[in-house]
Design an enzyme around this catalytic site. Sequence first.
Site, PDB file in Angstrom:
ATOM      1  N   CYS A 170       0.916  -1.216   0.043  1.00  0.00           N
ATOM      2  CA  CYS A 170      -0.072  -0.051   0.072  1.00  0.00           C
ATOM      3  C   CYS A 170       0.704   1.164   0.021  1.00  0.00           C
ATOM      4  O   CYS A 170       1.798   1.603   0.973  1.00  0.00           O
ATOM      5  CB  CYS A 170      -0.849   0.157   1.162  1.00  0.00           C
ATOM      6  SG  CYS A 170      -1.883   1.440   1.513  1.00  0.00           S
TER       7      CYS A 170
ATOM      8  N   CYS B   3      -0.954   6.171   6.950  1.00  0.00           N
ATOM      9  CA  CYS B   3      -2.159   5.589   7.433  1.00  0.00           C
ATOM     10  C   CYS B   3      -1.972   4.863   8.829  1.00  0.00           C
ATOM     11  O   CYS B   3      -2.826   5.264   9.806  1.00  0.00           O
ATOM     12  CB  CYS B   3      -2.705   4.406   6.632  1.00  0.00           C
ATOM     13  SG  CYS B   3      -4.103   3.656   7.245  1.00  0.00           S
TER      14      CYS B   3
ATOM     15  N   GLN C 279     -18.666  -9.746  12.333  1.00  0.00           N
ATOM     16  CA  GLN C 279     -17.196 -10.027  12.121  1.00  0.00           C
ATOM     17  C   GLN C 279     -16.655  -9.507  10.739  1.00  0.00           C
ATOM     18  O   GLN C 279     -17.253  -9.344   9.597  1.00  0.00           O
ATOM     19  CB  GLN C 279     -16.681 -11.548  12.328  1.00  0.00           C
ATOM     20  CG  GLN C 279     -17.106 -11.878  13.432  1.00  0.00           C
ATOM     21  CD  GLN C 279     -16.135 -11.618  14.541  1.00  0.00           C
ATOM     22  OE1 GLN C 279     -15.268 -10.777  14.287  1.00  0.00           O
ATOM     23  NE2 GLN C 279     -16.387 -11.986  15.908  1.00  0.00           N
TER      24      GLN C 279
ATOM     25  N   GLU D  23     -24.908 -11.805  26.507  1.00  0.00           N
ATOM     26  CA  GLU D  23     -24.354 -10.846  25.892  1.00  0.00           C
ATOM     27  C   GLU D  23     -24.955  -9.239  26.568  1.00  0.00           C
ATOM     28  O   GLU D  23     -25.853  -9.162  26.790  1.00  0.00           O
ATOM     29  CB  GLU D  23     -24.604 -10.924  24.205  1.00  0.00           C
ATOM     30  CG  GLU D  23     -24.386  -9.532  23.704  1.00  0.00           C
ATOM     31  CD  GLU D  23     -22.904  -8.749  23.533  1.00  0.00           C
ATOM     32  OE1 GLU D  23     -21.985  -9.671  23.513  1.00  0.00           O
ATOM     33  OE2 GLU D  23     -22.853  -7.563  23.716  1.00  0.00           O
TER      34      GLU D  23
ATOM     35  N   CYS E 146      -9.041 -12.108  21.735  1.00  0.00           N
ATOM     36  CA  CYS E 146      -8.444 -11.065  20.785  1.00  0.00           C
ATOM     37  C   CYS E 146      -7.278 -10.501  21.639  1.00  0.00           C
ATOM     38  O   CYS E 146      -6.615  -9.782  21.038  1.00  0.00           O
ATOM     39  CB  CYS E 146      -9.459 -10.365  20.340  1.00  0.00           C
ATOM     40  SG  CYS E 146     -10.322  -9.520  21.650  1.00  0.00           S
TER      41      CYS E 146
END
Length: 493
Positions: free
Chosen positions: A71, A77, A319, A369, A445
């Site tokens: 990129c 970025c 996701q 949740e 994560c």
Amino acid sequence: MEKNQEFIVTIEDMNEDGAGVGKVDGYIWFVKDAVIGDVVRAKAMKMKKSYGFARLMEVLEPSGSRVIPSCPVARQCGGCQLQAMSYEEQLKFKERKVMNNLIRIGKFAENEIHMLPIMGMEEPWRYRNKAQFPFGKDKGGNVIAGFYAGRTHAIVEAGDCLLGVEENREILDIVKLFMKEMKIEPYDESSHKGLVRHVLIRKGFKTGEIMVCLVINGKKLPGKERLVEMLCGGDGKDEKGQGINREGINGKEIYGKETNGNETDGHGIRGMTSISYSVNQEKTNVIMGKEIVNLYGPGFITDYIGNVKYQISPLSFYQVNPVQTERLYGTALEYAGLTGNETVWDLYCGIGTISLFLAQKAKKVYGVEIVPQAIEDARRNAEINGIKNAEFFVGKAEEVLPEQFEKNHVHADVIVVDPPRKGCDTVCLDTILKMRPERVVYVSCDSATLARDLRYLADGGYMVERGRCCDMFPGTVHVEVVIKMTYCGDKKK
Ligand code: SAH
């Protein structure tokens, strides 16, 4: 060392943010954009007692892992911290990071943990099904769409983000052209004037369906019918006389359309299914407004993860890398070891992606949740898939689970957790230990909190049986991990 002084340093490691780490006389330097193995000339920018931040000035001896970022705006970025590293090395870096955390924070011995090789992507580009582009103006007053540079709010024009789908660029060109035609101004943060703030684009990878949602600083979008015409094609201005081209909708032929720069050819975007705008008149960094006004289509796009169908609206969570999600949750399903008789709890279930995946093989799945909207989606997703053995609770895992256990004496054969970065609350972990399921499947994560929580469960009688990393976000420092723990409390003693 003084500020602005230049020095030479060998990069030995990378930190959580993907900055290179090196030492000079025992003092630690963080050098953004440097890669492990590089020898670089760096300039001191900011110094603390035991560490400092330096700017990369020149790569004197490039690391064997270094590649030229694909990129052209990778450095400006900052979204892909690892683009200057070959993909193979990125994967090794991620596996090492997870293993180091399990050893250092989790206090596991290396031979206690059997990790299978990381699941990388065959093609680590264009994997994101969602993109949100801020709109603004360049110095010459032209409308631009792109990304915020680094940690600032200066918008840099992005020709084409290589993580996003090819249609993004075409759609942005159409929106820009529409704004020009209608004399619509982009939003300006400092004056809080102008209309178009962001454009949200989502694509169902399995269905080819595309959603466009303009986020605007106003209640009305002038010329909205024209926008629909331009995005769908069939605007009557097509020289070739072709109408709306939608044969890509069922996922057959959805790529292969070349963009032609700044003009639209009147064909519109293949797969265009849902067009809407979102009203956001607040002075805020939150991108989406709460109100959605539908302009075209059913208000959602449809996509599949495995066999499970999802309806995704502009505000739904979904996701962003559906290919790797399927592999990650497929591994979670495998680790759950279901035969059809099990009762499973899926904590932090979001829109129920894992729950619905598991429900196909379990007797009963309970999802928990905190976000009510996500549970609404989860219930609707269960319904549209004809899944009847999944039940959902709105609330905190650390409240719902103990309450259900103490009051209703609920049981679990398997508990799956997929918490946010901060990991599980200890009340939640304590309840898991009390409920003593045969297996705990931990999807994470953040490997630091994962390691902490696995240690807690290990001290409570669970053993890490196996695990696997999954690269959901190639180019970035993020990595997902799934771990299978089994109860062995008595055997251990
Ligand atoms: N597996 C889910 C995604 C999980 S992401 C899916 O695929 O949809 C983590 C989720 O945990 C988020 O949806 C977040 O809203 C939720 N969450 C955060 N804190 C929580 C808590 N204390 N109890 C329950 N859910 C929580």
